[in-house]
Write an enzyme that holds these catalytic residues in place. Sequence first.
Site, PDB file in Angstrom:
ATOM      1  N   HIS A   1      47.280  66.807  31.625  1.00  0.00           N
ATOM      2  CA  HIS A   1      46.435  67.574  30.707  1.00  0.00           C
ATOM      3  C   HIS A   1      45.912  68.836  31.405  1.00  0.00           C
ATOM      4  O   HIS A   1      46.077  69.952  30.908  1.00  0.00           O
ATOM      5  CB  HIS A   1      45.269  66.690  30.245  1.00  0.00           C
ATOM      6  CG  HIS A   1      44.346  67.356  29.273  1.00  0.00           C
ATOM      7  ND1 HIS A   1      44.413  67.138  27.919  1.00  0.00           N
ATOM      8  CD2 HIS A   1      43.342  68.245  29.454  1.00  0.00           C
ATOM      9  CE1 HIS A   1      43.487  67.868  27.306  1.00  0.00           C
ATOM     10  NE2 HIS A   1      42.810  68.550  28.222  1.00  0.00           N
ATOM     11  N   GLU A   2      45.320  68.634  32.564  1.00  0.00           N
ATOM     12  CA  GLU A   2      44.724  69.784  33.261  1.00  0.00           C
ATOM     13  C   GLU A   2      45.806  70.729  33.783  1.00  0.00           C
ATOM     14  O   GLU A   2      45.587  71.936  33.874  1.00  0.00           O
ATOM     15  CB  GLU A   2      43.808  69.310  34.388  1.00  0.00           C
ATOM     16  CG  GLU A   2      42.655  68.395  33.947  1.00  0.00           C
ATOM     17  CD  GLU A   2      41.799  68.959  32.823  1.00  0.00           C
ATOM     18  OE1 GLU A   2      41.734  70.191  32.679  1.00  0.00           O
ATOM     19  OE2 GLU A   2      41.204  68.157  32.063  1.00  0.00           O
TER      20      GLU A   2
END
Lengths: 474, 474
Positions: B260-261
């Site tokens: 995600h990051e």
Amino acid sequence: MLKTNSKNYDKLLKINQKLAHYESILSLLYWDDRVCMNPESAPYRGKQIAIITEYIHKAKTSKTYSNLVESLNLDDYPKYSPQWVNIKWWKYEYERNKKIPPKLISKLSQLIPESLQAWEKAKKEKKFKILKPYLKKIIQINKEMIQKWGYEQEPYEALVKNYEIDITPKQIETIFCPLQKSLIQIIKKYQPTLSQKPQTFNFDQHKLEQFCKYLVKKISNLNIRLDPTTHPFATTISPFDIRITTRYNKLESAIFGTLHELGHGLYDYYLPQHQYFGQPISQSVSLSIHESQSRFFENIIGRSLPFWKYFYNQLIKYVDLSNITLEKFVKYINKIDLQPIRTEADEFTYNLHIILRFEIERKIFNENIQIDELPELWNELFKQYFEYYPQDDSEGILQDIHWAESLFGYFPTYTLGNLIAAQLLNTISQKINIYQQIENGQFQEIIQFLKENIYLLGKTYTTNELVQKITNEQ
Amino acid sequence: MLKTNSKNYDKLLKINQKLAHYESILSLLYWDDRVCMNPESAPYRGKQIAIITEYIHKAKTSKTYSNLVESLNLDDYPKYSPQWVNIKWWKYEYERNKKIPPKLISKLSQLIPESLQAWEKAKKEKKFKILKPYLKKIIQINKEMIQKWGYEQEPYEALVKNYEIDITPKQIETIFCPLQKSLIQIIKKYQPTLSQKPQTFNFDQHKLEQFCKYLVKKISNLNIRLDPTTHPFATTISPFDIRITTRYNKLESAIFGTLHELGHGLYDYYLPQHQYFGQPISQSVSLSIHESQSRFFENIIGRSLPFWKYFYNQLIKYVDLSNITLEKFVKYINKIDLQPIRTEADEFTYNLHIILRFEIERKIFNENIQIDELPELWNELFKQYFEYYPQDDSEGILQDIHWAESLFGYFPTYTLGNLIAAQLLNTISQKINIYQQIENGQFQEIIQFLKENIYLLGKTYTTNELVQKITNEQ
């Protein structure tokens, strides 16, 4: 105490407290640069550092600031009171700053990043001539600054004053001279050679890191961050936020790097930085006192048999020492090991490396020796002291970063620190059964002694005053 | 183009470039706070952040700044040119800023740290009443700001505009409504329960960290730092210096947090932050576009079978998955798993958590619902949607940090991001055999597509414009 003074004192204090936050930010920018940052981003970090540095410099040379400093009288406060110490140092710093034209400062600070790059290249390619033009300019600027600052006995004195306000090169010479003689004699007598193949240990970096972190926690009982870097260092970001680093190229570099920086870190942690935030009194006495703390933990505590009687069994949980027993290990970490490179030298001959640099620095500024003569001068002196002629300039004059960074007068503080650490051992041994404590893995009494006699006093006393106070020696 | 304008443009640019360095410093202060700092030092960090924030705010609301912004005409530059985009956003930001009295800003920014502390305590003790007085004040300030900013259709619109300039709550409702209905139907039909004991994996954090770092490097081929934190996040310190974090509480949190990051990080890395430093055009379009990138890497790429066909054999080198086969693992990471906590929800029902928050936010600002009614309203809606009544407020209204931080209008961007990511998959699949690439562990073509169509464009287009441009959908 005059009322005006008291008001102005508070105003100056407030300015310095705000600037101390800027200095915290600056510390973080430097720490992060060396520990975390993606190097691709270096030009941006340079800009960030420049902006904050400029802000601080402007504030400290403003008309407001100078009026406030000049309005204060040292005599209005009791000697050694926090206010007295603060005013003394604010004035000292300001007096030195105001003598240097801003243009010279900015010329030097713009030169240093380029000079550092040239130094790295020069060292890698083993060519002094790459660094030469930068070093020449830096020496020239330092000579100009010496003229502005003035001096009593010799020009070099003005540079030493950057780091030690009450120690002169003459005094350093008196201390170094007998040390130098006995070191040279011992080297001649026992003839340790440079060619010995050193013992090396294999290790898993992650495990060794865990051991080093365990050491930090066990000794200090504090939350002090430990990170890996190429060159170990200690820094304070803000009060309570003390960070140290070590390098993992060799087992002993990692461990003694950790202990060395932990010595610095403990001092920084217990300085009254919170109580007297933004005030000179909250700072360390000097570089030599700071270095005495790192050397105390690295050499006097860390290389002792009792220390390893306690920690050897821990170490072998993290690192495979094979057939090296406790006794052999302690002998190994204490062996005399002549090295052309200062940072790889043993505790003992290390000081001769420093004395060599002290002599060359003195010649540069007192005798106007020319830049072209420096590499040869270095090598000749090295041959004379160590019975070894450096193979090239990277083993000689190019090995240290200091001069490329304009840090002249800095080297002697390393050996002064070593000597103060030894004096400290004498005193502390009279009060605490230090090696028994260490063998039991107990460090709190030792740290308590250092807190009471050094850490918590901050900058109250000068190097000489403090050493005399603790040891009744000088 | 008028000559005066051009000069003023350059002046404004220069100010913003300098301020961008201050913003870099601010990013580092925040990153370090969450990743490295000794918490004992928190009050000092607070001061450092306040000093830099104040500096930026003062500069951006100064008379000089406002004169420069007001002197520029958008029409003097071609639409979508970098200058046009910059002026548009400088004006937009300035127009919004100038409507809010500095007193209100300072009231809010002083309130937030206390409110966050109250939120942590409230969540821990499961007592809404601890947060209530702070939340009440924060809502009140937001209502005042809505009045200052003004709105067209409904008050809540003014808050959404903080994050999405060309999307109204009405439009969001149109998008969310069918989604909500089908989600509720599916939950009712298949009745997944909350009580299932989830599968857990044992792992060594250091090894899992190494796997996650390997993922980052393998996918991005960039130096993006990955550190552990309690709450994962991505940040830009300076151009090229992009840092992400993940948490290691559970295997899948660590891996999908990383992916995600990384999605956020890739976007930030390739934004033209170096080329257009300090200029709005160098920034991301909006939160929803940013979130579409993180969701794309987390869910569309990271939860796919082809992804794990490539990475499963790597993963099992670092983590013992015992008897869980590749197919079972992919099924496991894609299961529908109803959770009272949003951040633990599956990819699918996650959106219903967001819709619930969107509805409550709208009620707060459009219907003036009272603070005391909020916990009950939350729980009733949750029961209605998820067939589960939260056991206490920590499972209900206290679970998110956002409102305690005054982030109203922020939640809808999460689901908008999810939807945009899905649209993006449609488009990209028409041009690239995306899942074949992924199965081969090749990501460069996918990233190249994202660079050309999103990353490198910076803030040239609005959310709506960009989505339409890429997908020919809306």
